[in-house]
Scaffold this active site. Structure first.
Site, PDB file in Angstrom:
ATOM      1  CD  GLU A 133     -23.534 -10.357  39.663  1.00 27.35           C
ATOM      2  OE1 GLU A 133     -24.833 -11.259  40.151  1.00 27.35           O
ATOM      3  OE2 GLU A 133     -23.068  -9.770  39.854  1.00 27.35           O
ATOM      4  CG  ASP A 134     -25.997  -7.684  35.114  1.00 25.45           C
ATOM      5  OD1 ASP A 134     -25.480  -8.570  36.056  1.00 25.45           O
ATOM      6  OD2 ASP A 134     -25.906  -6.618  35.582  1.00 25.45           O
TER       7      ASP A 134
END
Length: 737
Positions: free
Chosen positions: A93-94
């Site tokens: 996600e990051d």
């Protein structure tokens, strides 16, 4: 300056390694050949991916994945795959790393779990239906691989433990979600220690004053409690040893949240909560002697101390649905106070502490598969494609926390249902068709209605009829999510058929009025007749509620609208947007609202009647502007968890011209002139207006409710303090009018 930064980074590197080594120590018991290498690889990938990221506290971001992995290993007892997934749970996600990269490095299983974790990281965002939909996705992955949820719980627990640096608004929202969904989930998966900690941490942010008060009180009484536990436990230990039972006996304090619940439920102050701790007896037993040893220990305890006959809970013979096994009894201690005693073996204790993970470990030897049945139920609930996600969420939530009852079929098979389940729930539990055709039941050979609430141990036979079909009011009778979703989908099907007929009729009528039958006109009609959807419009036509003359009214009003300009049915989104933008209210407004705390129109919510000084927030409603709720309002957790995007900050300013209605519940010992003394304090000392007073005296006990107008919370607190000084008054509590 540069020099200190280098030293800092060096110190951080050392700290990261120290934490990584602690993680390896925690996972030692489950490590197999080659596992250490996998964990190292995951750690290095996470370290590299998050190298420039920091948490709100300023710490390196990598501390978080290591802590989540540590919780998964140490507190939940998960193995290498889960530790790897926990270390990598944020990288997709990051950072630039993709699922394909993870699959290449760590295999399909790990990629699938991380995919599940990434999908649900956005749970509770933007708007309610999306939040609920995401929660549904999360449960789909639960049905697929329960480790997704267990790692998510570890992630949530670490976030709750380190939430001090978050803005207040964020704290409230996250704490509300936690109490609303994550704590019940931990409970359902048998993770009692984590469930209690999540509840306590939520309370720390949602009700900080009460939390601090109880924590301080518990701390002050610690020495006294320990000496009581020592006296209580000594004779038990002696006799257990004499009888040749190996056991560990200790006292364990109850969680702050459960003490607070007891205070609320029984309406008593802290001093009157007796069971502030439970005694736990953990036996070292061989699998074949477990049951007998538990009952042996029970008879030793009850020979020493007199038990309360109504308080025996036997989850050894019939474990709970989440695999929990234990014997609970409440006995009278040496100083005349009730003490809860829990008796279980080491295996049972591990299942109680580590829930699902331990349950798997012992699966081969245990024939109980309550958890597997529960996951099966979750799968069934999710398989209903039409269910409204928010309804689903509420039904699911209700089924998480409920205690179970055991019901027998006519042939003696055992079914588990939540407490409060009815004969109709039982019918749907057997089979959807049996539920849909159910007209009544025989409980223990006596005829009962569909709404009959089942008791533990009832034997139930269902009576069906081919003419029966599910009805709308059945939804008020059933409590299980399975029954609710099945009834809803058959009602939908029924509605769909009626709507089909209405649609044809409406098409003909519009033709005769020379109105084009298209989506735009259908939406306008729906809005004009204040209906929820076009389907409701068709049903209203089919049922004869909308006739030709009503449609003619619409035509007339439409002409007016055309003269004034184009027509727009306000959508919910625009409506809320407009409200959030409109921040100028009348000058006399007492409430400050919004990010920049400007004045705005508002209404006080009737469910909790806030008064100035209460901790409050604003909730943007669709039809009634902004409503102000207390943060500890009974509906607050649900609103914040489901509609986070509609919450606005709210704070009182210091004007005092207005008065607010609130209620006080007063109990005491009836005495001559007591009412007079109470009203004197209210009217004379505090210049407070009373709206109503109701008093009930019964055998010398005074019980009164008074509704009064006060300026703010300080005003109310002072009044309560003075009322408690009136001779004969033993308790004063605020209630929502």
């Amino acid at each position: 300056m540069k020099n200190t930064l280098v030293i800092d980074i060096e110190a951080e590197k050392q700290e990261i390694l120290k934490r990584y080594r602690a993680l390896l120590r925690a996972s030692k018991s489950t490590l197999q050949k080659g596992d250490k290498k996998e964990i190292r690889k995951a750690f290095e990938m996470a370290l590299e991916s998050h190298k420039d990221m920091r948490r709100k506290s300023g710490e390196p971001y990598i501390y978080h994945p290591i802590a989540v992995a540590q919780i998964a290993a140490e507190e939940i007892g998960l193995g290498t795959t889960s530790i790897v997934c926990a270390l990598l749970h944020d990288v997709v996600e990051d950072t630039d790393i993709t699922l394909e990269d993870i699959e290449r490095e760590f295999g399909k299983k790990t990629a699938k779990i991380i995919d599940g974790l990434t999908k649900i990281s956005g749970v509770f965002d933007y708007n309610s239906s999306l939040q609920a939909e995401n929660f549904r996705k999360m449960l789909l992955t639960l049905a697929d691989d329960v480790r997704v949820i267990l790692i998510k719980l570890a992630d949530r627990l670490h976030n709750m433990r380190t939430m001090d640096f978050m803005p207040r608004q964020k704290q409230l929202k996250i704490a509300s979600e936690t109490i609303y969904l994550y704590a019940p989930l931990a409970h359902r998966l048998g993770l009692y220690a984590i469930k209690s900690e999540l509840e306590d941490l939520s309370m720390k942010y949602l009700e900080p004053d009460t939390y601090k008060y109880i924590a301080t009180q518990l701390n002050e009484k610690k020495a006294e409690r320990n000496s009581f536990i020592k006296t209580f436990v000594e004779p038990i230990n002696e006799i257990l040893a004499e009888q040749g039972l190996m056991a560990n006996v200790f006292g364990r304090p109850k969680s702050i949240h459960s003490i607070w619940n007891k205070m609320k439920k029984k309406n008593i102050p802290f001093e009157e909560v007796y069971d502030l701790f439970a005694i736990r007896i953990i036996l070292d037993s061989l699998p074949e002697h477990e049951k007998a040893d538990c009952w042996k220990a029970y008879s030793i305890v009850t020979d020493l101390y007199r038990p309360n006959p109504d308080r025996l809970r036997d989850w050894v013979s019939s474990p709970k649905g989440n695999g929990y096994e234990s014997l609970h009894t409440t006995v009278m201690g040496p100083k005349g106070q009730w003490v809860e005693v829990q008796i279980r073996t080491q295996r049972m204790n591990e299942i109680a502490e580590k829930g699902f993970a331990a349950h798997w470990k012992y699966k081969e030897s245990s024939n109980d598969n309550g958890l597997d049945q529960w996951i099966q139920k979750v799968r069934e609930m999710l398989s209903n494609p039409e269910a409204n996600a928010l309804d689903f969420l509420d039904d699911f939530k209700m089924n998480l926390f409920s205690d179970e009852i055991f019901i027998f079929t006519p042939k003696g098979a055992l079914l588990q249902l939540p407490l409060g389940a009815t004969a109709l729930d039982f019918a749907f539990e057997i089979h959807t068709d049996v539920g849909a055709k159910c007209i009544g039941a025989k409980v223990n050979h006596k005829l009962v209605p569909l709404s009959y609430k089942l008791q533990n141990g009832d034997q139930v036979e269902i009576i069906t009829s081919g003419k029966q079909a599910p009805k709308e009011d059945w939804l008020n009778i059933v409590v299980t999510a399975k029954a609710k979703s099945k009834i809803k989908s058959s009602l939908k099907e029924e509605k769909r058929k009626v709507a089909e007929n209405g649609k044809e009729t409406l098409e003909r009528k519009l033709k005769s009025l020379k109105i084009t039958y298209n989506t735009d006109n259908l939406n306008k009609l729906t809005y004009f007749f204040k209906l929820q959807s076009t389907q409701d419009l068709f049903i209203a036509v089919a049922n004869g509620k909308l006739e030709l003359k009503d449609l003619k009214e619409y035509v007339a009003s439409e002409k007016e609208v055309e003269n004034r300009g184009t027509f727009h049915a306000p959508g919910e989104g625009q409506h809320i947007e407009a409200l959030l933008n409109k921040v100028k209210g009348p000058e006399s407004d007492i409430l400050l609202i919004g990010e920049d705390l400007q004045k705005i129109d508002y209404k006080l919510a009737a469910c909790c009647n806030p008064i100035p000084g209460d901790d409050v927030f604003g909730f943007v409603t669709v039809g009634e502007g902004i409503k102000i709720h207390r943060t500890n309002c009974p509906n607050a957790a649900q609103l914040m968890a489901n509609y986070g995007y509609r919450i606005v900050k709210a704070k009182w300013n210091r004007q005092q011209e207005l008065t607010f209605l609130t209620g006080l519940h007063i109990v005491g010992i009836d005495d001559v002139g007591l009412i007079n003394n109470i009203t004197k304090v209210i009217s004379n000392d505090f210049k407070v207006n009373m709206r109503s007073i109701t008093v009930d005296t019964n055998d010398g006990i005074f019980d009164g409710s008074i509704k009064i107008f006060v300026n703010d919370k300080d005003h109310l607190d002072n009044l309560i303090k003075n009322l408690l000084e009136v001779k004969g008054v033993t308790g004063v509590t605020r209630f929502d009018t």
